[in-house]
Design an enzyme around this catalytic site. Sequence first.
Site, PDB file in Angstrom:
ATOM      1  N   CYS A   1      55.922  47.625  29.317  1.00 43.68           N
ATOM      2  CA  CYS A   1      56.899  47.652  28.542  1.00 43.68           C
ATOM      3  C   CYS A   1      58.315  46.865  28.993  1.00 43.68           C
ATOM      4  CB  CYS A   1      57.629  49.055  28.501  1.00 43.68           C
ATOM      5  SG  CYS A   1      56.068  50.305  27.926  1.00 43.68           S
ATOM      6  N   GLY A  28      55.935  44.037  25.726  1.00 44.65           N
ATOM      7  CA  GLY A  28      55.371  44.918  24.486  1.00 44.65           C
ATOM      8  C   GLY A  28      55.698  44.770  23.124  1.00 44.65           C
ATOM      9  N   ASN A 100      59.952  52.057  31.874  1.00 47.65           N
ATOM     10  CA  ASN A 100      58.726  51.120  31.780  1.00 47.65           C
ATOM     11  C   ASN A 100      58.108  51.443  32.973  1.00 47.65           C
ATOM     12  OD1 ASN A 100      58.538  47.544  33.227  1.00 47.65           O
ATOM     13  ND2 ASN A 100      57.222  48.827  32.106  1.00 47.65           N
ATOM     14  N   GLY A 101      56.688  51.838  32.807  1.00 39.73           N
ATOM     15  CA  GLY A 101      56.054  52.208  34.090  1.00 39.73           C
ATOM     16  C   GLY A 101      54.917  53.519  33.630  1.00 39.73           C
ATOM     17  N   TYR A 242      50.877  37.358  35.525  1.00 38.34           N
ATOM     18  CA  TYR A 242      50.851  37.361  34.252  1.00 38.34           C
ATOM     19  C   TYR A 242      51.778  37.681  33.481  1.00 38.34           C
ATOM     20  CZ  TYR A 242      49.029  38.853  29.800  1.00 38.34           C
ATOM     21  OH  TYR A 242      48.763  39.072  28.207  1.00 38.34           O
TER      22      TYR A 242
HETATM   23  P1  5GP Z   1      39.626  39.211  29.421  1.00 40.96           P
HETATM   24  O1  5GP Z   1      38.846  38.642  30.758  1.00 40.96           O
HETATM   25  O2  5GP Z   1      39.734  40.852  29.352  1.00 40.96           O
HETATM   26  O3  5GP Z   1      38.660  38.805  28.250  1.00 40.96           O
HETATM   27  O4  5GP Z   1      40.888  38.463  29.362  1.00 40.96           O
HETATM   28  C1  5GP Z   1      41.730  38.115  30.245  1.00 40.96           C
HETATM   29  C2  5GP Z   1      43.023  37.406  29.756  1.00 40.96           C
HETATM   30  O5  5GP Z   1      43.791  38.461  29.070  1.00 40.96           O
HETATM   31  C3  5GP Z   1      43.632  36.651  30.789  1.00 40.96           C
HETATM   32  O6  5GP Z   1      43.738  35.186  30.480  1.00 40.96           O
HETATM   33  C4  5GP Z   1      44.978  37.015  30.721  1.00 40.96           C
HETATM   34  O7  5GP Z   1      46.021  36.206  30.180  1.00 40.96           O
HETATM   35  C5  5GP Z   1      45.084  38.113  29.533  1.00 40.96           C
HETATM   36  N1  5GP Z   1      45.760  39.476  30.167  1.00 40.96           N
HETATM   37  C6  5GP Z   1      45.549  39.769  31.645  1.00 40.96           C
HETATM   38  N2  5GP Z   1      46.193  40.976  31.558  1.00 40.96           N
HETATM   39  C7  5GP Z   1      46.463  41.569  30.576  1.00 40.96           C
HETATM   40  C8  5GP Z   1      46.803  42.784  30.040  1.00 40.96           C
HETATM   41  O8  5GP Z   1      47.086  43.701  31.130  1.00 40.96           O
HETATM   42  N3  5GP Z   1      47.002  42.902  28.881  1.00 40.96           N
HETATM   43  C9  5GP Z   1      46.583  42.006  27.833  1.00 40.96           C
HETATM   44  N4  5GP Z   1      46.699  42.062  26.492  1.00 40.96           N
HETATM   45  N5  5GP Z   1      46.059  40.942  28.232  1.00 40.96           N
HETATM   46  C10 5GP Z   1      45.770  40.410  29.607  1.00 40.96           C
HETATM   47 MG    MG Z   2      45.355  34.461  29.132  1.00 38.45          MG
END
Ligand code: 5GP
Ligand code: MG
Length: 454
Positions: A1, A28, A100-101, A242
């Site tokens: 968030c 978010g 947030n958290g 990320y």
């Molecule tokens: P997956 O391995 O689950 O198919 O996708 C990983 C990708 O999702 C990574 O490239 C990253 O950019 C993105 N990602 C990483 N952490 C999160 C997260 O906490 N939430 C979401 N929605 N995407 C994430």
């Molecule tokens: Mg990605």
Amino acid sequence: CGVFGIFDHEQQAGLETYYGLFALQHRGQESAGITISDGKSMETFRGMGLVTEVFRQIPEKEGFIGIGHVRYSTTGSSVSSNIQPLQAEGINGSVAIAHNGNLTNTISLKTRLLQGGATFQTTMDTEVIIKLLARSKERRIEDQIKEVMSEIRGAYALVVCTNHSLYGVRDPLGYRPLVIGQTEKGWVLASETAALDLIDAQYYRDVQPGEIVTIDEEGLHSEWFEAYRPARLGMCSFEYIYFARPDSIINGQSVYEARLEMGRQLWKEAQFDGDVVMSVPDSGNVAARGYAEVSGIPYSVGLLKNKYMGRTFIKPGQKNREIAVRMKLNPIRCNVEGKRIVLIDDSIVRGTTSGIIVRLLKKAGAKEVNLLISSPPVCYPCYFGIDTAERKQLIGATHTLEEIRKFIGADRLQYLSEEGLARAISCIPKKDMCMACFNGDYPEVLDTEGQKKE
Ligand code: 5GP
Ligand code: MG
Ligand code: SF4
């Protein structure tokens, strides 16, 4: 968030909070809300969706105090009752809170409150915080906050407001970021500095772990939660990998610069050779530049991201997941064809996206796809506010490196080591960084019940 707060005599708290939330949208996309106070009364405006969808018009209420929230659900399902900020009427008048958290002892606190006759309108841990606040017998809000801090465990960066003051609070381990900015006539609180830039606020400093910042007519002052001084902190490394925007500065270090260094560290550790370095946009872009810079391999764009993707309706099932990835990313054939690609992404969670991307590049004629990940394998769930899925869904937890490589279909695969990551996030000593989703070393003892996720 993402959370935001402003105390400013321009009477434009609603508009400024809208701008702040817009800059924090990446934190978010599920819902957004703004609370405004004019010193006498408080009003909250909330809705499901993106900031621009929820606020097609800026709330008309004038006010000099505003707080806001963009939601990414971790605890509590994705329904309209779970939108923040939450507003409540206590003995000392109205109070609103944006969080947030993620708390780790919600269930036991909630049970106690229910036994005491409380009722709950939402399934969010944040409602526990506001209920505890409203029930405190302390007179000063700062003391009420300290009382609540002695009861709650886990991760919280809070922005709280009354009709007179704005408060910023960070949990004693400092999992989630929170910064202070200064405007001409007032103060701002935000999850990230990118939100300060948009409203022309100057970065002042980060709220420190265990600190309670008060902003009122007299300016800014701070108090400390003294009851619990942890031996180590737990600042989230995933923010740098990320979650945060690369144009933000957290704990004094540029997120961009940290990601660039992750890419350089990857070259030191992996030395994958190839004709071109490419990234999975946007999450791999900066690390890929770092890798290209130190390896001398040219950086090129292999995948174009559709800017208008937004939130799309995604049906379950492998075929639909693949279409969702292809709606977002399309190979640029002339850059890919016949090339030995070093492809860089930030993380592998379930492993499905990476597999689809590698297949796309191969279909577009790539000779090799050698995948490098600018973080270690995600092997453990996060209980502190970032949704990295349950353990059994984490491919890093259930498969060996070679099995993951095969599953994804890459020619080579390597992750950045914990040490490499720690070197890249140079502003925090390794012992004060949370890397629990990689190594299972949770910065505090977890309540076993806290591990239950909705
Ligand atoms: P997956 O391995 O689950 O198919 O996708 C990983 C990708 O999702 C990574 O490239 C990253 O950019 C993105 N990602 C990483 N952490 C999160 C997260 O906490 N939430 C979401 N929605 N995407 C994430
Ligand atoms: Mg990605
Ligand atoms: Fe961040 Fe991972 Fe720790 Fe969660 S477990 S706070 S995502 S480092």
